[in-house]
Every structure is written in structure tokens, then in C-alpha cells.
Write a protein that holds these residues in place. Structure first.
Motif, PDB file in Angstrom:
ATOM      1  N   TYR A 119      51.853  41.500  30.750  1.00 29.55           N
ATOM      2  CA  TYR A 119      51.356  41.892  32.067  1.00 29.55           C
ATOM      3  C   TYR A 119      50.296  42.979  31.898  1.00 29.55           C
ATOM      4  O   TYR A 119      50.524  43.974  31.214  1.00 29.55           O
ATOM      5  CB  TYR A 119      52.517  42.401  32.926  1.00 29.55           C
ATOM      6  N   GLN A 120      49.126  42.778  32.513  1.00 27.98           N
ATOM      7  CA  GLN A 120      48.049  43.753  32.403  1.00 27.98           C
ATOM      8  C   GLN A 120      47.767  44.481  33.702  1.00 27.98           C
ATOM      9  O   GLN A 120      47.084  45.491  33.710  1.00 27.98           O
ATOM     10  CB  GLN A 120      46.772  43.059  31.924  1.00 27.98           C
ATOM     11  N   GLY A 121      48.264  43.980  34.817  1.00 28.51           N
ATOM     12  CA  GLY A 121      48.044  44.646  36.092  1.00 28.51           C
ATOM     13  C   GLY A 121      47.721  43.654  37.185  1.00 28.51           C
ATOM     14  O   GLY A 121      47.533  42.460  36.942  1.00 28.51           O
ATOM     15  N   GLU A 122      47.665  44.162  38.398  1.00 31.56           N
ATOM     16  CA  GLU A 122      47.357  43.343  39.575  1.00 31.56           C
ATOM     17  C   GLU A 122      45.850  43.175  39.708  1.00 31.56           C
ATOM     18  O   GLU A 122      45.074  44.081  39.388  1.00 31.56           O
ATOM     19  CB  GLU A 122      47.887  44.009  40.852  1.00 31.56           C
ATOM     20  N   ARG A 123      45.438  42.041  40.216  1.00 35.32           N
ATOM     21  CA  ARG A 123      44.037  41.850  40.579  1.00 35.32           C
ATOM     22  C   ARG A 123      43.826  42.521  41.944  1.00 35.32           C
ATOM     23  O   ARG A 123      44.650  42.387  42.832  1.00 35.32           O
ATOM     24  CB  ARG A 123      43.698  40.372  40.706  1.00 35.32           C
ATOM     25  N   GLU A 124      42.719  43.182  42.096  1.00 32.01           N
ATOM     26  CA  GLU A 124      42.419  43.871  43.356  1.00 32.01           C
ATOM     27  C   GLU A 124      41.543  43.018  44.278  1.00 32.01           C
ATOM     28  O   GLU A 124      41.266  43.405  45.412  1.00 32.01           O
ATOM     29  CB  GLU A 124      41.709  45.198  43.053  1.00 32.01           C
ATOM     30  N   THR A 125      41.119  41.858  43.816  1.00 26.75           N
ATOM     31  CA  THR A 125      40.152  41.034  44.531  1.00 26.75           C
ATOM     32  C   THR A 125      40.603  40.681  45.950  1.00 26.75           C
ATOM     33  O   THR A 125      39.850  40.840  46.911  1.00 26.75           O
ATOM     34  CB  THR A 125      39.868  39.738  43.740  1.00 26.75           C
ATOM     35  N   MET A 126      41.839  40.200  46.103  1.00 25.46           N
ATOM     36  CA  MET A 126      42.315  39.762  47.418  1.00 25.46           C
ATOM     37  C   MET A 126      42.395  40.939  48.403  1.00 25.46           C
ATOM     38  O   MET A 126      42.000  40.813  49.564  1.00 25.46           O
ATOM     39  CB  MET A 126      43.685  39.094  47.301  1.00 25.46           C
ATOM     40  N   ILE A 127      42.875  42.068  47.938  1.00 28.05           N
ATOM     41  CA  ILE A 127      42.999  43.243  48.799  1.00 28.05           C
ATOM     42  C   ILE A 127      41.613  43.726  49.239  1.00 28.05           C
ATOM     43  O   ILE A 127      41.387  43.999  50.422  1.00 28.05           O
ATOM     44  CB  ILE A 127      43.762  44.377  48.077  1.00 28.05           C
ATOM     45  N   ARG A 128      40.692  43.825  48.290  1.00 24.27           N
ATOM     46  CA  ARG A 128      39.331  44.265  48.635  1.00 24.27           C
ATOM     47  C   ARG A 128      38.661  43.293  49.596  1.00 24.27           C
ATOM     48  O   ARG A 128      37.962  43.695  50.523  1.00 24.27           O
ATOM     49  CB  ARG A 128      38.477  44.432  47.368  1.00 24.27           C
ATOM     50  N   TRP A 129      38.878  41.987  49.391  1.00 25.70           N
ATOM     51  CA  TRP A 129      38.312  40.968  50.273  1.00 25.70           C
ATOM     52  C   TRP A 129      38.838  41.165  51.698  1.00 25.70           C
ATOM     53  O   TRP A 129      38.069  41.154  52.655  1.00 25.70           O
ATOM     54  CB  TRP A 129      38.664  39.579  49.744  1.00 25.70           C
ATOM     55  N   ALA A 130      40.143  41.371  51.839  1.00 26.36           N
ATOM     56  CA  ALA A 130      40.747  41.555  53.164  1.00 26.36           C
ATOM     57  C   ALA A 130      40.262  42.850  53.817  1.00 26.36           C
ATOM     58  O   ALA A 130      39.984  42.878  55.022  1.00 26.36           O
ATOM     59  CB  ALA A 130      42.273  41.553  53.053  1.00 26.36           C
ATOM     60  N   GLU A 131      40.149  43.913  53.052  1.00 26.19           N
ATOM     61  CA  GLU A 131      39.642  45.178  53.601  1.00 26.19           C
ATOM     62  C   GLU A 131      38.218  45.003  54.112  1.00 26.19           C
ATOM     63  O   GLU A 131      37.872  45.489  55.194  1.00 26.19           O
ATOM     64  CB  GLU A 131      39.690  46.282  52.529  1.00 26.19           C
ATOM     65  N   LYS A 132      37.392  44.317  53.355  1.00 26.28           N
ATOM     66  CA  LYS A 132      35.998  44.091  53.744  1.00 26.28           C
ATOM     67  C   LYS A 132      35.904  43.231  55.010  1.00 26.28           C
ATOM     68  O   LYS A 132      35.079  43.486  55.881  1.00 26.28           O
ATOM     69  CB  LYS A 132      35.245  43.427  52.591  1.00 26.28           C
ATOM     70  N   LYS A 133      36.771  42.227  55.124  1.00 26.29           N
ATOM     71  CA  LYS A 133      36.790  41.362  56.315  1.00 26.29           C
ATOM     72  C   LYS A 133      37.160  42.153  57.566  1.00 26.29           C
ATOM     73  O   LYS A 133      36.628  41.903  58.640  1.00 26.29           O
ATOM     74  CB  LYS A 133      37.810  40.235  56.149  1.00 26.29           C
ATOM     75  N   GLY A 134      38.122  43.057  57.446  1.00 27.30           N
ATOM     76  CA  GLY A 134      38.606  43.799  58.604  1.00 27.30           C
ATOM     77  C   GLY A 134      39.472  42.911  59.493  1.00 27.30           C
ATOM     78  O   GLY A 134      39.574  41.697  59.289  1.00 27.30           O
ATOM     79  N   GLU A 135      40.101  43.506  60.483  1.00 28.88           N
ATOM     80  CA  GLU A 135      41.027  42.784  61.349  1.00 28.88           C
ATOM     81  C   GLU A 135      40.358  41.621  62.082  1.00 28.88           C
ATOM     82  O   GLU A 135      40.881  40.503  62.111  1.00 28.88           O
ATOM     83  CB  GLU A 135      41.651  43.754  62.363  1.00 28.88           C
ATOM     84  N   ASP A 136      39.197  41.859  62.664  1.00 28.81           N
ATOM     85  CA  ASP A 136      38.502  40.779  63.392  1.00 28.81           C
ATOM     86  C   ASP A 136      38.040  39.666  62.451  1.00 28.81           C
ATOM     87  O   ASP A 136      38.152  38.483  62.774  1.00 28.81           O
ATOM     88  CB  ASP A 136      37.314  41.326  64.178  1.00 28.81           C
ATOM     89  N   GLY A 137      37.537  40.048  61.287  1.00 34.82           N
ATOM     90  CA  GLY A 137      37.090  39.059  60.317  1.00 34.82           C
ATOM     91  C   GLY A 137      38.247  38.206  59.796  1.00 34.82           C
ATOM     92  O   GLY A 137      38.092  37.000  59.579  1.00 34.82           O
ATOM     93  N   LEU A 138      39.409  38.831  59.604  1.00 33.85           N
ATOM     94  CA  LEU A 138      40.579  38.072  59.167  1.00 33.85           C
ATOM     95  C   LEU A 138      41.022  37.077  60.232  1.00 33.85           C
ATOM     96  O   LEU A 138      41.321  35.921  59.928  1.00 33.85           O
ATOM     97  CB  LEU A 138      41.745  39.010  58.826  1.00 33.85           C
ATOM     98  N   LYS A 139      41.031  37.515  61.486  1.00 32.00           N
ATOM     99  CA  LYS A 139      41.426  36.601  62.564  1.00 32.00           C
ATOM    100  C   LYS A 139      40.458  35.421  62.664  1.00 32.00           C
ATOM    101  O   LYS A 139      40.881  34.291  62.887  1.00 32.00           O
ATOM    102  CB  LYS A 139      41.528  37.344  63.890  1.00 32.00           C
ATOM    103  N   GLN A 140      39.182  35.673  62.479  1.00 32.61           N
ATOM    104  CA  GLN A 140      38.203  34.586  62.497  1.00 32.61           C
ATOM    105  C   GLN A 140      38.450  33.637  61.319  1.00 32.61           C
ATOM    106  O   GLN A 140      38.407  32.422  61.470  1.00 32.61           O
ATOM    107  CB  GLN A 140      36.781  35.144  62.438  1.00 32.61           C
ATOM    108  N   TYR A 141      38.738  34.199  60.150  1.00 35.23           N
ATOM    109  CA  TYR A 141      39.035  33.384  58.969  1.00 35.23           C
ATOM    110  C   TYR A 141      40.287  32.531  59.214  1.00 35.23           C
ATOM    111  O   TYR A 141      40.317  31.340  58.895  1.00 35.23           O
ATOM    112  CB  TYR A 141      39.226  34.288  57.750  1.00 35.23           C
TER     113      TYR A 141
END
Length: 187
Positions: free
Chosen positions: A140-162
Motif C-alpha cells: 500500500y502506497q497511499g490514497e489517490r487524491e484525484t477523485m476528492i480534488r475533482w469533486a472539490e473543483k466541481k462544487g455542490e452545483d457542479g456535482l448535482k449537474q454531473y
């Protein structure tokens, strides 16, 4: 040699807590079987018969659609360390969304995580262990941060649209009711 359990013993719960990833499997009555890897500290043993995981936004929403249709689900844990073991949890799953009454009781089990869209709860009917001797060793080397950063960048409205564009129906056309106030959820 495989061994079956009617509940999650303390050693099995300890094994679960030590794993960095798990796999979920579900299927509609007619259509494709879905098998998904999951990570990021999202899995919890609620008691010896119930587990849940915080379901994060993904490219599809197959598990939700399948559970609404028939409730069948398997979750698998697999040790990639020196001590081999495979653990499968078989049972009936339920989808809980922020608008559902049960959300407040279950949400407190999880850390706030960007992109959280629902909680999947599994009532365990049986558990099975098997040796895992054929599973390779991985470090185990660690968690990927990609999904979290993607969701943060989208924001609440962007996630609902997605969710509206990508998570309303399964690839086989089954509804997920992710954004709908009207749904019939499997018990």
C-alpha cells in the motif's frame, strides 16, 4: 478452505478495518453484473450484521440502480499482505441519500468527504472466508487524491449537474432516483 459465518466476528471486523480497499458486486435481474473497486476511508462495520460505505460520485451509479431493483449485493475484501485472506459479505443492500430519514444516523459514521452522493448499507445474510493463497503481495502506497480534488473543483452545483447527466440511470436503463424525491427503495 472456505468457512461460512452468520455474522461478522470481532476478528473479521478487525480484518475489515485493516484493509485499504474493497470490491462491490451487484446485478440487475436482467443485464450486466457490476463489479467496482472502492477505497478512500469510506467503509464501516455498524454491528455484527450490518455494514455501510459512503458512496462517492463516480462515472456511473450501477450499485444504486441494482439495489433499488432487487437488493442483492456482495462485498469482498482481499488481503494483499503477508497474511492471506479473502472475505465476502453476502446480503441485501439499501441506498440511503441525504434526503432520507436514515441519513443523519448513518452519516455521522463517516468523515465529511467531497463528492459523497449516498450511503450504501448492507444487511449481512452470510459471510465467507477463503484462503487467498493465490492473491499476489502488494504494498500500500497511499490514497489517490484525484477523485476528492475533482469533486472539490466541481462544487455542490457542479456535482448535482454531473449526477443529473451521468448518474440517473444505470447502463441497462434502470433508474437510480439519485435526484428524484419519488422512489421505491428496496427494504
Amino acid at each position: 478452505m472456505a468457512k461460512f459465518y452468520t455474522e461478522l466476528t470481532e476478528p473479521l471486523q478487525k480484518f475489515i478495518a485493516e484493509q485499504q480497499m474493497f470490491f462491490t458486486a451487484s446485478a440487475p435481474i436482467h443485464g450486466r453484473v457490476n463489479l467496482s473497486p472502492k477505497g478512500i476511508d469510506t467503509f464501516r462495520c455498524l454491528d455484527s450484521h450490518t455494514v455501510a460505505y459512503l458512496d462517492l460520485t463516480g462515472s456511473g451509479n450501477e450499485t444504486s440502480a441494482h439495489l433499488i431493483e432487487n437488493g442483492r449485493m456482495t462485498i469482498m475484501f482481499c488481503s494483499f499482505t503477508q497474511q492471506p485472506l479473502i472475505l465476502r459479505l453476502y446480503g441485501q443492500g439499501t441506498v440511503i441519500r441525504p434526503r432520507d430519514a436514515e441519513w443523519g444516523r448513518l452519516d455521522r459514521w463517516f468523515l465529511p468527504t467531497p463528492g459523497a452522493r449516498q450511503i450504501i448499507k448492507l444487511r449481512i445474510e452470510s459471510a465467507q472466508t477463503s484462503c487467498g493463497h493465490g492473491v499476489p503481495l502488494y504494498e500500500y502506497q497511499g490514497e489517490r487524491e484525484t477523485m476528492i480534488r475533482w469533486a472539490e473543483k466541481k462544487g455542490e452545483d457542479g456535482l448535482k449537474q454531473y449526477w443529473q447527466e451521468k448518474n440517473q440511470v444505470s447502463i441497462d436503463g434502470l433508474p437510480t432516483y439519485l435526484l428524484s424525491e419519488t422512489e421505491v427503495n428496496h427494504p
